[in-house]
Design an enzyme around this catalytic site. Sequence first.
Site, short mmCIF file in Angstrom:
data_model
loop_
_atom_site.label_atom_id
_atom_site.label_comp_id
_atom_site.label_asym_id
_atom_site.label_seq_id
_atom_site.Cartn_x
_atom_site.Cartn_y
_atom_site.Cartn_z
N LEU A 23 -29.53 29.37 -42.10
CA LEU A 23 -29.77 30.21 -43.28
C LEU A 23 -30.28 29.38 -44.45
O LEU A 23 -31.15 29.81 -45.21
CB LEU A 23 -28.48 30.93 -43.68
CG LEU A 23 -27.82 31.81 -42.61
CD1 LEU A 23 -26.54 32.43 -43.17
CD2 LEU A 23 -28.77 32.89 -42.11
N PHE A 79 -26.12 36.39 -37.13
CA PHE A 79 -27.47 35.88 -37.35
C PHE A 79 -27.81 34.82 -36.32
O PHE A 79 -26.94 34.08 -35.85
CB PHE A 79 -27.60 35.31 -38.76
CG PHE A 79 -27.97 36.35 -39.77
CD1 PHE A 79 -29.23 36.35 -40.36
CD2 PHE A 79 -27.08 37.35 -40.12
CE1 PHE A 79 -29.59 37.31 -41.29
CE2 PHE A 79 -27.42 38.32 -41.05
CZ PHE A 79 -28.68 38.30 -41.63
N LYS A 100 -13.95 32.91 -46.20
CA LYS A 100 -15.02 33.80 -46.65
C LYS A 100 -14.48 34.90 -47.56
O LYS A 100 -15.17 35.34 -48.49
CB LYS A 100 -15.75 34.41 -45.44
CG LYS A 100 -16.46 33.36 -44.57
CD LYS A 100 -17.50 32.57 -45.36
CE LYS A 100 -18.34 31.67 -44.47
NZ LYS A 100 -19.40 30.95 -45.21
N THR A 131 -28.60 31.80 -35.98
CA THR A 131 -28.55 30.44 -36.51
C THR A 131 -28.49 29.46 -35.34
O THR A 131 -28.34 29.88 -34.19
CB THR A 131 -27.30 30.28 -37.40
OG1 THR A 131 -26.14 30.57 -36.61
CG2 THR A 131 -27.36 31.24 -38.59
N VAL A 164 -20.10 18.92 -49.54
CA VAL A 164 -19.79 19.88 -50.60
C VAL A 164 -18.29 19.95 -50.91
O VAL A 164 -17.90 20.34 -52.02
CB VAL A 164 -20.30 21.30 -50.24
CG1 VAL A 164 -21.82 21.31 -50.12
CG2 VAL A 164 -19.64 21.82 -48.96
N TYR A 197 -11.49 31.12 -40.87
CA TYR A 197 -12.84 31.48 -41.30
C TYR A 197 -12.81 32.70 -42.21
O TYR A 197 -13.45 32.71 -43.27
CB TYR A 197 -13.70 31.74 -40.06
CG TYR A 197 -15.16 31.96 -40.36
CD1 TYR A 197 -15.98 30.90 -40.76
CD2 TYR A 197 -15.73 33.22 -40.24
CE1 TYR A 197 -17.32 31.10 -41.03
CE2 TYR A 197 -17.08 33.43 -40.50
CZ TYR A 197 -17.86 32.37 -40.90
OH TYR A 197 -19.19 32.57 -41.16
N CYS A 240 -25.10 27.61 -48.83
CA CYS A 240 -25.15 28.01 -47.42
C CYS A 240 -24.29 27.10 -46.53
O CYS A 240 -24.12 27.39 -45.33
CB CYS A 240 -26.58 28.00 -46.90
SG CYS A 240 -27.63 29.28 -47.60
N ASP A 243 -27.45 18.45 -47.69
CA ASP A 243 -26.84 18.60 -46.38
C ASP A 243 -26.19 17.28 -45.97
O ASP A 243 -26.59 16.21 -46.43
CB ASP A 243 -27.90 19.00 -45.35
CG ASP A 243 -27.33 19.75 -44.16
OD1 ASP A 243 -27.54 20.97 -44.09
OD2 ASP A 243 -26.67 19.11 -43.31
N SER A 265 -30.68 23.41 -42.11
CA SER A 265 -30.80 24.22 -40.90
C SER A 265 -30.35 25.66 -41.18
O SER A 265 -29.77 25.94 -42.23
CB SER A 265 -29.96 23.63 -39.76
OG SER A 265 -28.58 23.67 -40.10
#
Length: 253
Positions: free
Chosen positions: A17, A192, A163, A194, A58, A159, A84, A36, A15
């Site tokens: 990006l 974005f 990042k 999303t 992941v 977050y 992603c 995913d 889904s």
Amino acid sequence: MQLKDQAAIVTGGASGLGAATARKLAAQGAKVAVCDLNAKLAEELAKEIGGVAVTCDVADAASGEAAVIAASKAHGPARVLVNCAGIGVAKRVVGREGPHGLADFDRVIRVNLIGSFNMLRLAAAEMTKLEPLDGGERGVIISTASVAAYDGQIGQAAYSASKGGIVGMTLPIARELAQFGIRVLTIAPGLFLTPLLGALPQAAQDSLASAIPFPHRLGSPDEYASLALHMIDNPYLNGEVVRLDASLRMAPK
């Protein structure tokens, strides 16, 4: 790197990006493994693009290893990895209910930062064994950071930290893997459209877009995917973090 017939792995590929990137890679002739946690969505997208679906957490070493092995069995060792997969949490360090839950902070770091490194290390190990292409290139790895790595808002401590870690590891890993002809890059997207933001009411989306200088709208996942393809195609791009944010600088809140 020319993508035709090359194997690629996209994490978080079912889904947003990741899906847009998987589609663009496949359109260029790449053999894409859609990795995913959402097996159903991954299967649907893989069928659409003629790729293979791989269920993968992941942040888990064994799951990541199994995913890379499964992708390799289907298409051969990957020359491209696009990370992603990611999650977010909005919590203050000290809120009305007390301090930020440590488990919440840990989970965001594990998925976003450790998960990106986990898949990177596994894919890179396979790439080092490949024969070099013209120019000596063996592979390209692209991870996804965020503008929150630089100007995170109140409530984004976890977050932003996750990042920021991705930003921080890009150059040293690029320097290390240069000897193998593997390029390492990161995209730092702004706001974005999303599935997460797309679920918001239109008024909320418009409010977010109003802070973006130009273009005066939320970014399209296709625009992220286009930058990823350019990074793969341009052999002189390496060790770089590129903000893709229409010159947005986030306010404190």
